[in-house]
Design a protein around this motif. Structure first.
Motif, PDB file in Angstrom:
ATOM      1  N   MET A  99       0.841  -1.197   0.000  1.00 59.94           N
ATOM      2  CA  MET A  99       0.000   0.000   0.000  1.00 59.94           C
ATOM      3  C   MET A  99       0.880   1.252   0.000  1.00 59.94           C
ATOM      4  N   THR A 100       0.350   2.295  -0.576  1.00 58.09           N
ATOM      5  CA  THR A 100       1.021   3.585  -0.580  1.00 58.09           C
ATOM      6  C   THR A 100       0.106   4.603   0.072  1.00 58.09           C
ATOM      7  N   ARG A 101       0.639   5.333   1.025  1.00 58.64           N
ATOM      8  CA  ARG A 101      -0.171   6.359   1.683  1.00 58.64           C
ATOM      9  C   ARG A 101      -0.191   7.628   0.826  1.00 58.64           C
ATOM     10  N   VAL A 102      -1.333   8.283   0.800  1.00 55.97           N
ATOM     11  CA  VAL A 102      -1.517   9.491  -0.001  1.00 55.97           C
ATOM     12  C   VAL A 102      -1.907  10.631   0.929  1.00 55.97           C
ATOM     13  N   ALA A 103      -1.360  11.799   0.674  1.00 57.10           N
ATOM     14  CA  ALA A 103      -1.755  12.983   1.439  1.00 57.10           C
ATOM     15  C   ALA A 103      -1.837  14.168   0.489  1.00 57.10           C
ATOM     16  N   VAL A 104      -2.737  15.084   0.794  1.00 57.38           N
ATOM     17  CA  VAL A 104      -2.835  16.303  -0.004  1.00 57.38           C
ATOM     18  C   VAL A 104      -2.764  17.517   0.920  1.00 57.38           C
ATOM     19  N   GLU A 105      -2.173  18.568   0.418  1.00 56.52           N
ATOM     20  CA  GLU A 105      -2.179  19.851   1.123  1.00 56.52           C
ATOM     21  C   GLU A 105      -3.250  20.706   0.451  1.00 56.52           C
ATOM     22  N   VAL A 106      -4.445  20.670   1.043  1.00 57.47           N
ATOM     23  CA  VAL A 106      -5.599  21.322   0.416  1.00 57.47           C
ATOM     24  C   VAL A 106      -5.356  22.814   0.221  1.00 57.47           C
ATOM     25  N   GLN A 107      -4.638  23.437   1.158  1.00 61.77           N
ATOM     26  CA  GLN A 107      -4.413  24.876   1.046  1.00 61.77           C
ATOM     27  C   GLN A 107      -3.553  25.245  -0.158  1.00 61.77           C
TER      28      GLN A 107
ATOM     29  N   ALA B 191      -7.002   7.346   1.878  1.00 57.78           N
ATOM     30  CA  ALA B 191      -5.705   7.715   2.451  1.00 57.78           C
ATOM     31  C   ALA B 191      -4.605   6.743   2.062  1.00 57.78           C
ATOM     32  N   ALA B 192      -4.988   5.607   1.495  1.00 62.19           N
ATOM     33  CA  ALA B 192      -3.997   4.637   1.056  1.00 62.19           C
ATOM     34  C   ALA B 192      -4.500   3.973  -0.214  1.00 62.19           C
ATOM     35  N   VAL B 193      -3.591   3.678  -1.134  1.00 60.37           N
ATOM     36  CA  VAL B 193      -3.989   3.044  -2.391  1.00 60.37           C
ATOM     37  C   VAL B 193      -3.257   1.721  -2.553  1.00 60.37           C
ATOM     38  N   ALA B 194      -3.940   0.778  -3.180  1.00 61.59           N
ATOM     39  CA  ALA B 194      -3.359  -0.530  -3.454  1.00 61.59           C
ATOM     40  C   ALA B 194      -2.273  -0.397  -4.520  1.00 61.59           C
ATOM     41  N   ASP B 195      -1.410  -1.403  -4.561  1.00 59.13           N
ATOM     42  CA  ASP B 195      -0.310  -1.377  -5.531  1.00 59.13           C
ATOM     43  C   ASP B 195      -0.824  -1.208  -6.955  1.00 59.13           C
TER      44      ASP B 195
END
Ligand code: SF4
Length: 65
Positions: A1-9, A38-42
């Motif tokens: 899994m890969t964690r994903v984050a966004v900076e909305v601002q 928040a996490a995506v499969a391979d």
């Protein structure tokens, strides 16, 4: 899994990420990115990586788990 984050601002609503990886990103009514997971499969990592690279304001981050 890969964690994903966004900076909305940072997001300026170009929508490139939504086109590249609709499984992970959407836009809200105000034109700001919404993180759908928040996490995506391979299997989805390539699309999310393409979204990261397509964001003009570098608002997306990925972290391997
Ligand atoms: S590509 Fe970047 S600026 Fe555009 S909607 Fe996605 S996060 Fe926001």
């Amino acid at each position: 899994m890969t964690r994903v984050a966004v900076e909305v601002q940072r997001c300026e609503g170009y929508g490139n990420c939504v086109v590249a990886a609709p499984i992970a990103f959407d836009l809200d009514d105000g034109g700001k990115v919404v993180l759908l997971r928040a996490a995506v499969a391979d299997a989805d990592q390539a699309a999310v990586t393409a979204a990261l690279r397509s964001c003009p304001v570098a608002a997306i981050r990925l972290e391997d788990e």
